[in-house]
Design a protein around this motif. Structure first.
Motif, PDB file in Angstrom:
ATOM      1  N   ILE A 159       0.832  -1.198   0.000  1.00  0.00           N
ATOM      2  CA  ILE A 159       0.000   0.000   0.000  1.00  0.00           C
ATOM      3  C   ILE A 159       0.873   1.256   0.000  1.00  0.00           C
ATOM      4  O   ILE A 159       1.786   1.393   0.811  1.00  0.00           O
ATOM      5  N   GLU A 160       0.558   2.178  -0.907  1.00  0.00           N
ATOM      6  CA  GLU A 160       1.309   3.434  -1.023  1.00  0.00           C
ATOM      7  C   GLU A 160       0.526   4.640  -0.503  1.00  0.00           C
ATOM      8  O   GLU A 160       1.113   5.661  -0.182  1.00  0.00           O
ATOM      9  N   ARG A 161      -0.778   4.518  -0.466  1.00  0.00           N
ATOM     10  CA  ARG A 161      -1.621   5.623   0.010  1.00  0.00           C
ATOM     11  C   ARG A 161      -2.618   5.059   1.017  1.00  0.00           C
ATOM     12  O   ARG A 161      -3.351   4.138   0.703  1.00  0.00           O
ATOM     13  N   LEU A 162      -2.625   5.623   2.239  1.00  0.00           N
ATOM     14  CA  LEU A 162      -3.455   5.094   3.322  1.00  0.00           C
ATOM     15  C   LEU A 162      -4.327   6.199   3.909  1.00  0.00           C
ATOM     16  O   LEU A 162      -3.834   7.257   4.289  1.00  0.00           O
ATOM     17  N   TYR A 163      -5.630   5.933   3.957  1.00  0.00           N
ATOM     18  CA  TYR A 163      -6.596   6.854   4.552  1.00  0.00           C
ATOM     19  C   TYR A 163      -7.127   6.258   5.853  1.00  0.00           C
ATOM     20  O   TYR A 163      -7.464   5.077   5.907  1.00  0.00           O
ATOM     21  N   ILE A 164      -7.224   7.078   6.875  1.00  0.00           N
ATOM     22  CA  ILE A 164      -7.924   6.716   8.092  1.00  0.00           C
ATOM     23  C   ILE A 164      -9.189   7.570   8.134  1.00  0.00           C
ATOM     24  O   ILE A 164      -9.107   8.801   8.184  1.00  0.00           O
ATOM     25  N   GLN A 165     -10.341   6.908   8.102  1.00  0.00           N
ATOM     26  CA  GLN A 165     -11.606   7.622   8.034  1.00  0.00           C
ATOM     27  C   GLN A 165     -12.395   7.431   9.323  1.00  0.00           C
ATOM     28  O   GLN A 165     -12.280   6.402   9.991  1.00  0.00           O
ATOM     29  N   ALA A 166     -13.195   8.428   9.635  1.00  0.00           N
ATOM     30  CA  ALA A 166     -14.149   8.344  10.742  1.00  0.00           C
ATOM     31  C   ALA A 166     -15.413   9.035  10.279  1.00  0.00           C
ATOM     32  O   ALA A 166     -15.471  10.260  10.225  1.00  0.00           O
ATOM     33  N   ARG A 167     -16.399   8.237   9.886  1.00  0.00           N
ATOM     34  CA  ARG A 167     -17.633   8.815   9.353  1.00  0.00           C
ATOM     35  C   ARG A 167     -18.382   9.613  10.402  1.00  0.00           C
ATOM     36  O   ARG A 167     -19.081  10.563  10.098  1.00  0.00           O
ATOM     37  N   HIS A 168     -18.250   9.182  11.649  1.00  0.00           N
ATOM     38  CA  HIS A 168     -18.876   9.888  12.765  1.00  0.00           C
ATOM     39  C   HIS A 168     -17.792  10.101  13.815  1.00  0.00           C
ATOM     40  O   HIS A 168     -16.605   9.950  13.559  1.00  0.00           O
ATOM     41  N   ARG A 169     -18.186  10.454  15.015  1.00  0.00           N
ATOM     42  CA  ARG A 169     -17.221  10.619  16.093  1.00  0.00           C
ATOM     43  C   ARG A 169     -16.506   9.296  16.330  1.00  0.00           C
ATOM     44  O   ARG A 169     -17.117   8.240  16.392  1.00  0.00           O
ATOM     45  N   LEU A 170     -15.174   9.368  16.446  1.00  0.00           N
ATOM     46  CA  LEU A 170     -14.406   8.145  16.648  1.00  0.00           C
ATOM     47  C   LEU A 170     -14.869   7.442  17.916  1.00  0.00           C
ATOM     48  O   LEU A 170     -15.028   8.071  18.964  1.00  0.00           O
TER      49      LEU A 170
END
Length: 455
Positions: free
Chosen positions: A354-365
């Motif tokens: 993996i070369e590009r990594l996103y950490i997402q939080a659609r709502h409050r973590l």
């Protein structure tokens, strides 16, 4: 202009040219609001010649008579020639007289698509215990409980022309017997299986082995079910030579037993949703994924923390060629990071690409700020090739001190660009990022911090 004829009117066109035009017209997809109408209706009302040409070529033009729960089916069947029948609903079926009228002609039915309630399902099952020799597509969905168990005489126990089969919420424990005759099957979906419809992994794998044209397979359960004694897998796996899509939702034990018996070398899209099991074995899943070369080209990943689940999706930056999604339902926030860490570690042969990594939080973590930051470092450790990292502010707050220590390159050694949500945004209050930038510079692996402007 037609060569040799000069300029002609439409009345002068030869029959074969008119049929070419009709075929082109009928091949155009209809907008959604017209899909329950017969596209050939206007053609047969132009003139007697067109009407004759259309009805004389039902196979070439793929003519079908569309029957719905609200259309007068018996009248329609009396008026039109004996064309193949397509049964479509206008919504969830609550009264079935017109549907039953169409089912009285099993030799003509090409497609069935129904959302149906339990009282009507009883009679439908009874009427469909006979062969449907022209049937190519069957889609049956119910959300009622309890649901009658489909018998082994369903469809007369054989479906040799069937290309697409979707059963949702339907208990059909003898489905494998039907699949033995369905050599043309391309798409198979058997989801929301109730306990009364349980099929063992061994039996399911055996029924799949003969489906050499199968391209898409989905299986899922309503809830955890009891399992018989687990048997050791055979020495060789059944190869599904053209399977490209696989979906699963259910207990991990079932998935492991099933994947120990099959192999899909052309697989490029897979969605795995496991029931709430923070600790599980994935030996067969990792081998199954590892035997599909397409997954090795995926170089982008997104980890998504939600209030009731955590998931990771791997795909390709350059082009859409499918994806791999692993989903773990969990409403215990403090377990989400360790669970995802376990997944990423066991699939390190993928995460290391993996070369590009996103950490997402659609709502409050869903986890606490005081959570141990070592869990986050372990999560990042398999991502040795990541050059661009996208983080929400709350995650950066959790890990910034650990990333600024002397072992700054132990996690994410190839990192070049760090995108932080709200960085340098007007009025933003960010924690001090200079220690991290300085530590990376001293290590010989400088990082540029940028603003992640999420839409």
């Amino acid at each position: 202009m037609i060569r040799g004829l000069g300029r002609v009117t439409i009345e002068e066109l030869p029959d074969d040219v008119l049929l070419d035009i009709f075929e082109f017209y009928l091949s155009e997809p209809l907008p959604w609001y017209r899909r329950r109408t017969c596209q050939w209706y206007p053609l047969v009302h132009v003139c007697q010649r067109w009407r004759y040409l259309v009805f004389a070529s039902p196979l070439r033009l793929d003519l079908r008579l569309i029957c719905t729960d609200s259309s007068p089916v018996r009248e329609k069947l009396d008026i039109w020639p004996p064309l193949l029948i397509k049964i479509l609903p206008r919504g969830s079926i609550t009264h079935g007289d017109n549907i039953y009228a169409a089912l009285e002609h099993p030799n003509r039915i090409r497609e069935i698509c129904l959302w149906i309630i339990h009282p009507l399902l009883d009679r439908l099952v009874t009427m469909m215990q006979k062969p449907f020799p022209e049937l190519e597509s069957l889609f049956l969905v119910t959300y009622d409980e309890p649901v009658p168990v489909f018998p082994n005489t369903f469809l007369g126990g054989s479906a040799s022309r069937l290309r697409s089969l979707t059963l949702s919420g339907i208990p059909f424990p003898t489905l494998p017997k039907l699949l033995l005759s369905s050599n043309c099957l391309v798409d198979l979906s058997f989801d929301r299986i109730p306990q009364s419809g349980y099929i063992s992994p061994e039996t399911m794998a055996g029924s799949l082995s003969g489906l050499t044209r199968l391209k898409s397979f989905s299986i899922g359960f309503k809830s955890s079910v009891s399992f018989p004694d687990r048997r050791p897998p055979p020495p060789t796996r059944a190869v599904l030579p053209v399977l490209t899509q696989f979906q699963f939702c259910g207990p991990n034990e079932y998935l492991e037993d099933l994947l120990a018996r099959i192999n899909a070398p052309l697989l490029h899209t897979s969605c795995i949703a496991l029931f709430n099991q923070p600790v599980f074995g994935t030996q067969q899943l990792t081998q199954f994924i590892g035997h599909a070369p397409m997954f090795m080209s995926y170089n982008e990943a997104e980890i998504d923390f939600m209030s009731d689940a955590v998931s990771i999706i791997c795909s390709s930056i350059e082009q859409y060629s499918g994806y791999l999604k692993l989903d773990i339902p969990s409403n215990e926030g403090d377990l989400q990071v360790p669970s995802m860490t376990q997944i990423c570690s066991r699939f390190s042969f993928l995460m290391s690409r993996i070369e590009r990594l996103y950490i997402q939080a659609r709502h409050r973590l869903p986890f606490r700020v005081e959570m141990d930051d070592t869990h986050w470092l372990e999560l990042f450790r398999p991502f040795t090739a990541v050059q661009a990292l996208y983080l929400p502010l709350q995650v950066w707050t959790l890990i910034m001190h650990r990333l600024s220590e002397e072992s700054v390159t132990d996690a994410l050694p190839a990192l070049v660009d760090l995108y932080l949500e709200g960085y340098q945004a007007p009025g933003s209050e960010l924690p001090d990022i200079e220690p991290f930038i300085t530590a990376r510079q001293h290590s010989g692996h400088p990082v540029v911090v940028r603003c992640w402007d999420r839409l």
